[in-house]
Design an enzyme around this catalytic site. Sequence first.
Site, PDB file in Angstrom:
ATOM      1  N   GLU A 116       0.828  -1.207   0.000  1.00  0.00           N
ATOM      2  CA  GLU A 116       0.000   0.000   0.000  1.00  0.00           C
ATOM      3  C   GLU A 116       0.867   1.264   0.000  1.00  0.00           C
ATOM      4  O   GLU A 116       1.852   1.335   0.729  1.00  0.00           O
ATOM      5  CB  GLU A 116      -0.870  -0.014   1.263  1.00  0.00           C
ATOM      6  CG  GLU A 116      -1.882   1.103   1.348  1.00  0.00           C
ATOM      7  CD  GLU A 116      -2.679   1.064   2.650  1.00  0.00           C
ATOM      8  OE1 GLU A 116      -2.192   0.445   3.617  1.00  0.00           O
ATOM      9  OE2 GLU A 116      -3.777   1.651   2.689  1.00  0.00           O
ATOM     10  N   LYS A 193      -9.648   2.669  -2.137  1.00  0.00           N
ATOM     11  CA  LYS A 193      -9.871   1.962  -0.858  1.00  0.00           C
ATOM     12  C   LYS A 193     -11.270   2.225  -0.323  1.00  0.00           C
ATOM     13  O   LYS A 193     -11.661   3.363  -0.093  1.00  0.00           O
ATOM     14  CB  LYS A 193      -8.797   2.468   0.122  1.00  0.00           C
ATOM     15  CG  LYS A 193      -8.760   1.813   1.472  1.00  0.00           C
ATOM     16  CD  LYS A 193      -7.484   2.287   2.200  1.00  0.00           C
ATOM     17  CE  LYS A 193      -7.319   1.671   3.565  1.00  0.00           C
ATOM     18  NZ  LYS A 193      -5.966   1.974   4.123  1.00  0.00           N
ATOM     19  N   CYS A 230      -5.789  -2.733   2.103  1.00  0.00           N
ATOM     20  CA  CYS A 230      -5.483  -2.699   3.551  1.00  0.00           C
ATOM     21  C   CYS A 230      -6.670  -2.969   4.464  1.00  0.00           C
ATOM     22  O   CYS A 230      -7.103  -4.105   4.585  1.00  0.00           O
ATOM     23  CB  CYS A 230      -4.806  -1.375   3.906  1.00  0.00           C
ATOM     24  SG  CYS A 230      -3.988  -1.437   5.530  1.00  0.00           S
TER      25      CYS A 230
END
Lengths: 380, 380
Positions: A116, A193, A230
């Site tokens: 990430e 995300k 994540c």
Amino acid sequence: MELESLEKCLEENIPENLLSDVQRILYGRNVPILEIHPDAKILSSHHNFDIQGYRFNAASEQLRAPRIVRVGIIQNKIILPTTARLEAQRDKLHELISHIAEAAFHNGVNILCMQEAWPMPFAFCTREKQPWCEFAERAEDGPTTKFIQQLCRRFNMVIVSPILERDERHSDVLWNTAVVIDNTGRILGKHRKNHIPRVGDFNESTYYSEGNTGHPVFETAFGRIAVNICYGRHHPLNWLMFGLNGAEIVFNPSATVGALSEPLWGIEARNAAIANGYFTCAINRVGTEVFPNEFTSGDGKQAHKEFGHFYGSSYIAAPDGSRTPGLSRTKNGLLVAELDLNLCRQVKDMWGFQMTQRLDLYSYSLSRAAELDFEPQIVR
Amino acid sequence: MELESLEKCLEENIPENLLSDVQRILYGRNVPILEIHPDAKILSSHHNFDIQGYRFNAASEQLRAPRIVRVGIIQNKIILPTTARLEAQRDKLHELISHIAEAAFHNGVNILCMQEAWPMPFAFCTREKQPWCEFAERAEDGPTTKFIQQLCRRFNMVIVSPILERDERHSDVLWNTAVVIDNTGRILGKHRKNHIPRVGDFNESTYYSEGNTGHPVFETAFGRIAVNICYGRHHPLNWLMFGLNGAEIVFNPSATVGALSEPLWGIEARNAAIANGYFTCAINRVGTEVFPNEFTSGDGKQAHKEFGHFYGSSYIAAPDGSRTPGLSRTKNGLLVAELDLNLCRQVKDMWGFQMTQRLDLYSYSLSRAAELDFEPQIVR
């Protein structure tokens, strides 16, 4: 002293006659080791990163040929101090990744993914907007995307490149974004995300909001891939939607530290592989990052300049629940795995989780649960 | 020879200076051992079952007192051969459970749960309707429910009793059902298994269909509980709905064998505890059950009379990802855990998975995905 590898520790200490049972219970069926190409070994020793390789077989079928693909995942430390000029910090990371990508190429990798926000330190712990926001780049033609496009063409590789994105078209806002670039260097698309943490030192909602790109699956020359960035790994619904959209491999580029999440690390991406019938690739940073100014962690403790050890341990899990050992907890590394994508459908047929999932029931239940006047089903 | 316990094997072989790191990574924070009452020890040695006890602490709060509850879970072998008279098979199991429940009582257990279809062998592998369907009982007043009601009153315990249910009110159909009986002996309600396997020897769809009781949460004197029966543990949406309905403890009474599911066993119920902010109690049968007539397993292999080793390994996992060691892989056992239910909300506040879950997004996405003309989000 950080433990270097859980799996090595087991191998070195569990007696021979028990080891295979212990490994089977903890890691599933045996995943054979893949031979590493000598040119890759040279690069790994020159540039100081580990390489591990594994193979996930599938049964042979009569009507489908095997669908063999090799994926590579990279975990790495930052290189220059966080006080160095930003271009220099980024350029050094570009350079390291070009060497590791070349090693991946020598091992026949078709799809590669980095950690990430890979071209920068994970500076969101500081809550300082400057200079860290300057690391943000346009997904379409920023310096990192241009750099990755070259690598894609040079190595005939699909690369998933997670960056901090600057969205100039929409009022200059930031996003935590993975850019997917195909093996011809064309940008296939991007994903932002979906779930943003507000946990301890992970102050990411200070910088960017929940993604607005849904759950895209990218159909590449080497299989259908998706990216769960994540903190999205804690959300089973996020994993589910990538599965419903047809993903065969889901990358989970992450940045997470030991005290917070390590006992969860082996559980979540692997559970997602099992539940959704696809391969998952869990990628974590490694090492410790020190920042110029003190910050606090919302836990009443003293201010400090670093927020703990990124424990690496990147691994790949298969739909049948088997998984590779992790990369090192302390060192840069490249993990290569050969996958037969036929395994996805074979496991779906065998276990039947998709056939028995009752989407109608849950689409009704979730729409109820999302309403303001939701009454939980409680029996008193 | 079956490995007796994975956790004991690690304890006996990993060097002292590494063991705590290995245990932390594999099992989360240290869960202290609970002292076992001497009267319970006597019962355990007379009736040949293990007892293990653990304590999950939570932080103390200023405005809420600790909410301490003790749960017990039981794994056991069948006792008589499957060729014995059905009443005798059932009566022997009732008798064993009364001894183990008494041991639970001596350890202060407030809520107890047995394994799936506990008053019978797991005969669904045979696909024979007779005599096995005769084991089915009315949930409201069958012999097992009446037996359990006595135990509840005697021990002031809530008991979750998973049985094969005969539904006389609806055309005599069968269900795989958990009856929840409160500490006064009153039937609080029942829940029917939501997801039914068609996997290898698990021919359960031959006998009963997907449950029609939704996702009830039972508010007991000792906390809000729910029951995710066996194969439902593979379905993240099933776990999710129990969480959305407010469960603090979810029992997962199961029957599953080694070759099929053991590497998944430590993953799924624990992932559910993490994702949904509640405790999960994973319960499996133990031992091997032999049936009078041969049956096949849908794998092209020879017919046989038993379908493998139920590996026990029952365990309890907490919302913070920590878990107890498992009960034995080979012996009857009672696992007791003291839980502070305040931990559920503390972990939700800390991690924020519920705040960040975006139910609106997923209720929309799932309703789309459930439609016949669903177009997956694929980028080409």
